[in-house]
Motif scaffolding. Structure first.
Motif, PDB file in Angstrom:
ATOM      1  N   VAL A  19       0.847  -1.098   0.080  1.00 50.03           N
ATOM      2  CA  VAL A  19      -0.260  -0.039   0.067  1.00 50.03           C
ATOM      3  C   VAL A  19       1.055   1.397   0.149  1.00 50.03           C
ATOM      4  CG1 VAL A  19      -1.857   1.303   1.376  1.00 50.03           C
ATOM      5  CG2 VAL A  19      -1.751  -1.036   1.030  1.00 50.03           C
ATOM      6  N   LEU A  20       0.791   1.967  -0.954  1.00 49.27           N
ATOM      7  CA  LEU A  20       1.414   3.151  -1.250  1.00 49.27           C
ATOM      8  C   LEU A  20       0.593   4.322  -1.047  1.00 49.27           C
ATOM      9  CD1 LEU A  20       4.460   2.389  -2.092  1.00 49.27           C
ATOM     10  CD2 LEU A  20       4.093   3.662  -4.243  1.00 49.27           C
ATOM     11  N   VAL A  21       1.006   5.357  -0.266  1.00 53.04           N
ATOM     12  CA  VAL A  21       0.187   6.610  -0.217  1.00 53.04           C
ATOM     13  C   VAL A  21       0.931   7.827  -0.342  1.00 53.04           C
ATOM     14  CG1 VAL A  21      -0.706   8.248   1.731  1.00 53.04           C
ATOM     15  CG2 VAL A  21      -1.273   5.961   1.853  1.00 53.04           C
ATOM     16  N   VAL A  22       0.435   8.586  -1.518  1.00 50.42           N
ATOM     17  CA  VAL A  22       1.156   9.573  -2.213  1.00 50.42           C
ATOM     18  C   VAL A  22       0.536  10.961  -1.539  1.00 50.42           C
ATOM     19  CG1 VAL A  22       1.619  10.820  -4.485  1.00 50.42           C
ATOM     20  CG2 VAL A  22       1.205   8.036  -4.296  1.00 50.42           C
ATOM     21  N   ILE A  23       1.568  11.679  -0.988  1.00 48.02           N
ATOM     22  CA  ILE A  23       1.079  13.088  -0.380  1.00 48.02           C
ATOM     23  C   ILE A  23       1.869  14.092  -1.014  1.00 48.02           C
ATOM     24  CG2 ILE A  23       0.090  11.955   1.731  1.00 48.02           C
ATOM     25  CD1 ILE A  23       2.602  12.877   3.212  1.00 48.02           C
ATOM     26  N   GLY A  24       1.654  15.326  -0.650  1.00 46.09           N
ATOM     27  CA  GLY A  24       2.434  16.522  -1.100  1.00 46.09           C
ATOM     28  C   GLY A  24       1.297  17.669  -1.213  1.00 46.09           C
ATOM     29  N   PRO A  25       1.686  18.895  -1.406  1.00 50.01           N
ATOM     30  CA  PRO A  25       1.169  20.001  -1.578  1.00 50.01           C
ATOM     31  C   PRO A  25       0.280  19.922  -2.839  1.00 50.01           C
ATOM     32  CG  PRO A  25       3.146  20.791  -1.984  1.00 50.01           C
ATOM     33  CD  PRO A  25       3.305  19.241  -1.626  1.00 50.01           C
ATOM     34  N   SER A  26      -1.041  20.940  -2.907  1.00 53.16           N
ATOM     35  CA  SER A  26      -1.618  21.076  -3.998  1.00 53.16           C
ATOM     36  C   SER A  26      -0.710  21.374  -5.330  1.00 53.16           C
ATOM     37  CB  SER A  26      -2.718  22.138  -3.720  1.00 53.16           C
ATOM     38  OG  SER A  26      -3.979  22.008  -4.740  1.00 53.16           O
ATOM     39  N   GLY A  27      -1.011  20.547  -6.432  1.00 46.78           N
ATOM     40  CA  GLY A  27      -0.465  20.987  -7.671  1.00 46.78           C
ATOM     41  C   GLY A  27       1.044  20.383  -7.721  1.00 46.78           C
ATOM     42  N   SER A  28       1.301  19.409  -6.897  1.00 50.34           N
ATOM     43  CA  SER A  28       2.553  18.740  -6.767  1.00 50.34           C
ATOM     44  C   SER A  28       2.795  17.643  -7.808  1.00 50.34           C
ATOM     45  CB  SER A  28       2.707  18.302  -5.423  1.00 50.34           C
ATOM     46  OG  SER A  28       1.981  17.247  -4.941  1.00 50.34           O
ATOM     47  N   GLY A  29       1.869  17.258  -8.474  1.00 45.05           N
ATOM     48  CA  GLY A  29       1.881  16.166  -9.566  1.00 45.05           C
ATOM     49  C   GLY A  29       1.219  14.989  -9.075  1.00 45.05           C
TER      50      GLY A  29
END
Length: 244
Positions: free
Chosen positions: A33-43
């Motif tokens: 299970v991979l969770v992808v996070i980051g600010p808005s507009g980060s891709g």
């Protein structure tokens, strides 16, 4: 199960190019299970859309279970059959009942007979806790219920991989838990999952690895215990200060 190599996706924004996904490589093992996070507009969402062929790759490669999306010989539709996708806005057909929503692709794509597809649909509605809503129309359901229908619909196709694109961000806060519970159950059962989400508690509890994106670049790829306590990249550190 998933292998991404040197993935680049460029958009043209008012005459200058934006590298929405900038030379990203990663692998996802079966059942991980991979969770992808980051600010808005980060891709993050663009990255997810590249995984199932909704965006054309500008360079690099993506393969799922050995099937290479960038190979011109690959049948994109056959490839997509193996990938379940759940979007932010449920995308259910409003003129069809819940049961019909779950049966349509089974009929058209998997060529299942009526009895088989309805049995499959009802079993999965029971699994996500809304067996009693089979004959309702989506407009009669809460947001959380609609999203659980969308998850069940994706599962009907028996995908090898499930992709979730911010599946709780359009929901009222009290409905978030019921959708995350279904996703946690899938993770426990060994489904290979890639989830773009803002739910840090879910990332901490369920993820095997957390990917952190900023400006199209993959800046961190670490187990949650390490990511949340000792992020290496300064941008990840700044991001976590804001959201935790």
């Amino acid at each position: 199960m998933i292998e991404v190599r040197d993935l680049v996706k460029v958009f043209d924004a008012r005459g200058h190019e934006v590298r929405a996904v900038d030379n990203v490589s990663t692998k996802v093992a079966r059942g991980e299970v991979l969770v992808v996070i980051g600010p808005s507009g980060s891709g993050k969402s663009t990255f997810l859309r590249c995984l199932n062929g909704l965006e054309q790759l500008d360079s690099g490669s993506v393969s799922i279970d050995g099937l290479d999306l960038a190979n011109p010989k690959t049948d994109v539709n056959a490839y997509r059959r193996e990938v379940g996708m759940v979007f932010q806005h449920f995308n259910l057909f409003p003129h069809m009942t819940v049961l019909e929503n779950l049966c349509l692709a089974q009929k058209v794509v998997r060529k299942r007979g009526k009895a088989e597809r309805e049995a499959k649909a009802r079993a999965l509605l029971a699994k996500v806790g809304i067996a009693q809503k089979a004959d309702e129309y989506p407009s009669r359901l809460s947001g959380g219920q609609q999203q659980r229908v969308a998850i069940a619909r994706a599962l009907c196709m028996e995908p090898k991989v499930m992709l979730f694109d911010e599946p709780t961000s359009a929901l009222d806060p009290e409905m978030v838990g019921e959708v995350l519970d279904v996703m946690k159950q899938l993770a426990l059962e060994g489904m290979t999952m890639v989830c773009v989400t803002h739910e840090m508690g879910f990332a901490r509890e369920v993820a095997d690895r957390v990917l952190f994106f900023d400006h199209g670049k993959l800046l961190e790829d670490a187990p949650p215990a390490q990511f949340f306590t000792q992020p290496q990249d300064p941008r990840a550190q700044a991001f976590l200060k804001q959201v935790l």
